[in-house]
Structures are given as structure tokens and as C-alpha cells.
Motif scaffolding. Sequence first.
Motif, PDB file in Angstrom:
ATOM      1  N   SER A  37       4.123   4.352 -13.243  1.00 44.06           N
ATOM      2  CA  SER A  37       3.261   5.092 -12.327  1.00 44.06           C
ATOM      3  C   SER A  37       4.052   6.224 -11.699  1.00 44.06           C
ATOM      4  O   SER A  37       5.297   6.195 -11.660  1.00 44.06           O
ATOM      5  N   GLY A  38       3.342   7.211 -11.201  1.00 48.85           N
ATOM      6  CA  GLY A  38       3.948   8.337 -10.508  1.00 48.85           C
ATOM      7  C   GLY A  38       3.793   8.266  -9.009  1.00 48.85           C
ATOM      8  O   GLY A  38       4.093   9.243  -8.318  1.00 48.85           O
ATOM      9  N   ASN A  39       3.356   7.116  -8.484  1.00 47.03           N
ATOM     10  CA  ASN A  39       3.177   6.941  -7.045  1.00 47.03           C
ATOM     11  C   ASN A  39       4.362   6.156  -6.497  1.00 47.03           C
ATOM     12  O   ASN A  39       4.511   4.962  -6.772  1.00 47.03           O
ATOM     13  N   PRO A  40       5.244   6.773  -5.727  1.00 50.01           N
ATOM     14  CA  PRO A  40       6.417   6.037  -5.233  1.00 50.01           C
ATOM     15  C   PRO A  40       6.074   4.931  -4.248  1.00 50.01           C
ATOM     16  O   PRO A  40       6.833   3.967  -4.118  1.00 50.01           O
ATOM     17  N   ALA A  41       4.934   5.046  -3.545  1.00 46.53           N
ATOM     18  CA  ALA A  41       4.580   4.016  -2.567  1.00 46.53           C
ATOM     19  C   ALA A  41       4.341   2.664  -3.239  1.00 46.53           C
ATOM     20  O   ALA A  41       4.692   1.615  -2.681  1.00 46.53           O
ATOM     21  N   GLU A  42       3.784   2.662  -4.423  1.00 48.72           N
ATOM     22  CA  GLU A  42       3.545   1.400  -5.125  1.00 48.72           C
ATOM     23  C   GLU A  42       4.858   0.726  -5.521  1.00 48.72           C
ATOM     24  O   GLU A  42       5.013  -0.487  -5.353  1.00 48.72           O
ATOM     25  N   HIS A  43       5.814   1.503  -5.993  1.00 44.60           N
ATOM     26  CA  HIS A  43       7.097   0.928  -6.392  1.00 44.60           C
ATOM     27  C   HIS A  43       7.880   0.426  -5.184  1.00 44.60           C
ATOM     28  O   HIS A  43       8.496  -0.656  -5.238  1.00 44.60           O
ATOM     29  N   ILE A  44       7.849   1.164  -4.095  1.00 47.37           N
ATOM     30  CA  ILE A  44       8.582   0.738  -2.898  1.00 47.37           C
ATOM     31  C   ILE A  44       7.982  -0.531  -2.323  1.00 47.37           C
ATOM     32  O   ILE A  44       8.707  -1.445  -1.887  1.00 47.37           O
ATOM     33  N   ALA A  45       6.644  -0.643  -2.331  1.00 52.38           N
ATOM     34  CA  ALA A  45       6.005  -1.865  -1.835  1.00 52.38           C
ATOM     35  C   ALA A  45       6.349  -3.071  -2.712  1.00 52.38           C
ATOM     36  O   ALA A  45       6.592  -4.173  -2.208  1.00 52.38           O
ATOM     37  N   ALA A  46       6.391  -2.858  -4.028  1.00 53.57           N
ATOM     38  CA  ALA A  46       6.739  -3.964  -4.926  1.00 53.57           C
ATOM     39  C   ALA A  46       8.187  -4.395  -4.742  1.00 53.57           C
ATOM     40  O   ALA A  46       8.502  -5.595  -4.757  1.00 53.57           O
ATOM     41  N   LEU A  47       9.106  -3.456  -4.532  1.00 51.91           N
ATOM     42  CA  LEU A  47      10.499  -3.817  -4.309  1.00 51.91           C
ATOM     43  C   LEU A  47      10.695  -4.479  -2.954  1.00 51.91           C
ATOM     44  O   LEU A  47      11.546  -5.377  -2.809  1.00 51.91           O
TER      45      LEU A  47
END
Length: 550
Positions: free
Chosen positions: A191-201
Motif C-alpha cells: 500500500s501507499g498509505n503510511p498510516a496503515e503500516h504504522i498502525a500495523a507495526l
Amino acid sequence: MADSDEDYVEELSDNEAVANGNGSTGNRMGTRSGRANMPDRHPSPERRKLSTTTIIGVISNMYPLAEPVAFAQGPGRQRERWEDIQRSWDQVVEGADGSLAGTVEGLQEAEKRRRLLKDTTPLQRGIIRHLTLILDCSHMMLEKDLRPSRYLLTIRHSIAFITSFFEQNPISQIAVIGMRDGLAVRISPLSGNPAEHIAALTNLRSDDPKGNPSLQNALEMARAELGHTPSHGTREAVIVMGALLSADPGDIHATVRSLVNDKIVVSIIGLAARIAICSEIVQKTQGYASTAAADASTLHYGIAMHEGHFRELLLAHTTPPTTRASAPTSAPSLLVMGFPSRVDEEHPSLCACHSNVTKGGFLCTRCGSKVCSLPAQCPVCEMQLVQSTHLARSYHHLFPLRNYVEVSWSEARQAGSMCCFSCLIDFPDFPPMDENGDGDEQANGRTNDARGKQKRAFVNSSRKGASESSRYKCTTCGEHFCIDCDVYAHEILHNCGGCLSKPPSEYVGATEQEHRPEQGSGQPRGENGTSVHASGNGTASAVESNNGNV
């Protein structure tokens, strides 16, 4: 010693044997026949305690020291590494007022400057990137050699990496994969949405690492994630490996061959030590001629020495990789992108990307579908939707800002610079002039004796790249900047403040075209969007839009 049928016989030391008239130390044990010459059976506490000097003297007599080794002398002798020890206290030099603040600030300035000194040659790079971040979540990540632990530090640096990655590569995409219990776990999809990756981490902090990692399973999942990505973008995988083993269900060499065929390059950051299979993976996917060459490249396979070094190795992958000349490249083509504008709706509606009910969003310039945020790929027509600022931030990798040069005291005095051109902070005062017309060394906190020269050599080596006057000059506009503005211009702004505030006629030794490339070259306009002239690896050179301003 203790006899079975006789009384206790005490063992004599060497000096006691000499004191009793027995010059030979060969018979050190008391016997039945020699009891008349033995000391008392119950010696005083003073006699039981031998001084350290006595013990050392006895040992020296028994084992004489060898002759001192004569080391080779002369200019042709190669010095050993332990002969060139730089002690931390040798780098501390007091200033004229007796304070150490100047030395500390100089060391901090040198550290900031070291991060900026890099090659600024314009190279062809892929600005549309597809990267898979693979994290080790095995039980080896519970080790605390990196504080607070390998696992928590990896999550923290991964969040910082994703934030910096999308700031410098806003039209790229990332997927996060974990290795746990011999399996590959998808933490967040591509994905290109950094908020999704930060929430998952962030949610990953509550899960304890366990089991063994599996490089083969993680690489197979990364290959599946990157297999459908377009050919004009890069395919990369960055692995953070903390274990010294890999529990693979099959032949990992077959997986490596598949990665080479799919043109997926792999970079590895080790937290423990180098592993042979990791060197082989990097060598074959990066195209190195030998494993030794792959180990020599710390960018593609590096071992973290401490927490700060780990962060540097990870953040180094925010810069797009260069396109190798030996790699097959496709002919330049037109990549269609849309630049939608934000709309505010009176009634809520579903977005096409997440099916969430929202009152605003961005409408695709081709099919009219609504997406929540940009950059994104339209889920209906699969057109890339970006903003003009996103493409501009990706463009600076192709033409990086030149490094500023150090300014000496004589040059600073000649220019008469008293404050930073950008932030207007005051520079250090000029040192007073001596009889020869040079700056007084005492004003800089340095002495002229032998020890002062030795300390000055250590300080200069530790301040490599730092300016003695704390001034840094742009070679194009000639303005002087402080170290903080130097860092801000090269890491965040990617433009020189002095060059942007001056007309080209006032530039020093360079033209505007050499320093800052032209934005736009008149490419044809695409249908309901923009046409971006791009090469096979997504290197953009011109943008035009009918829905957004570039």
C-alpha cells in the motif's frame, strides 16, 4: 600435607626454606626425618600471610622475565593497529575560557556533516518503488544487546523508516512481512498509505517474538506481493535479520533463482553476524560478481554495530536505487497519472478503496471513483492518482542538491559573513589576528606545544568534514549557511535557499540549469489526466495536468 599415621606437617614456602638454612628449593615438602628442622606446628597469623612483594619476588626468581622484544624501527615498518589508538579524552580541548562547549559542539557538527557527505552525481534512479520490508520476529529478537531489545528497537526504527520513505518517495508502495515460528506472516499488504503500516507495526508491540525465522517462506511471500507490480517500477526487499539460522521447508537456492528471474533485489541488515546464505542472496539478486563484493557493500548487506548504526543502515534505503547499465531497460514510454482535486460532499458516500462512509475525498480523473487519500491507485481503472507535490518530491532524487563546502577563517573574514543567510543565526566571531596575519590559535582553544599539536591532530581527525569557522558555502550562489540549515536543505528541502532567492544572473560559477533542472518539457497531455514521460524504471522527466497545478 596430612599423613595417615603421623601428625600434620606444614608445607614450607620458598622464603621460609631459605630462612631455615635450606638453600635448595627442590625439597619443599616436610618429611618425618626432617621434623626437627620444621617450624612450629601452629604458626602465627603473621607467618601465614605472605606479602604481595614477597610472592612477586619469589615468582621472579623462579621464572625470570624474558628479554624485551625489540620491534622493528624505521620508516618502512608497518605500524600495528594497536599502536594508533585514539583515546576519547585526547579529542577534548579546552577553549580560551576553559570551557568544553566548543569541543562538544564541534563533534556534534562533525557528526551532522558526516551524514551529508555523499555522492551527488545525477544518476538514473527508479522513483516509483515497490518495496517489501521483512522483519525477524523470532525468539532471537528478545536479546537485549540493542536497547531496549532487538524486537522493540526494530519496530521503532521501522516506523521511522516508513515515515521517511514516504516523505522522499510519495508515489511508492510498501508491504511489511514478519518471520515467526518458521512461517511468513503478512503484517500489512502492499500500500501507499503510511498510516496503515504504522498502525500495523504499533499493534505488533503486543505480540512477543517466538520460534525460528524462515527466509525462504518470507522471500516467497515477498515474491508473491511484488509479482503483479508494473515493470516501470522497482522491486525491492529489505530484510532485518536477527537470528543466525533459517528454518526453511525446501530449497532456498531455488527461491533465490526465482527472485533473480523476477528482477527482485534483496538487501539485508544483520543484527548479530554475517551469514553465508544472506551473502549469497545479496550477491545473486544485486548482480555482484562474487560473495566478497556483496559483503563489501554495506548498503546491501550491513551488520548493525549499535543502535545509531542500525538506524543509519535502515534509513539508507529511503534513497531510490540506481539503475545498472548492465540491466535490460525498456524503451521510454508514457505513464498516465491523474491529479484529482479534493471534493467535499453534502451527503456521505462510500469510497472505492476501503468502502468507508465519508463526506469528502478525491475523485478519479478518468472514471470518477472516490478514494480517501493520495497517492493511491484507482481501484476501478487502476490509474495512479497523485498530487503535484508528490511527484516534485520524488523528482529531487534524480538531481540531488550539491554538497556545501567548508569555509576557512580567511575566506569567512574576506566575505565578512556574520550570520547564516537562511536562519540569521550569528556565526562564531573571527579570531584575533597575530603578527603574521593569521588567526590566533589560542582563541580557538589550541596550544602550540607538542601536546597541543597532538591534540589538534586528534580533533581534526574527529571533526573530518566540519568547517573550522562553522560556515558552509553553496558553490552556486556563494552564500554561507550554518550546519543546521545545511542539514535542512539537503535532507528535507532538497533546494538551496540562497539559489531560490536570487536571480540566475547573480549565481557564482554555475547556471540555473546546472543547479536546478527545468520542471517540464512540454510532453503531450493524457486523457483526463496527465502524461508523464518515463523510462522503464519510472524515471519521470515532465508533468502536465488539467486538474492540478504542477
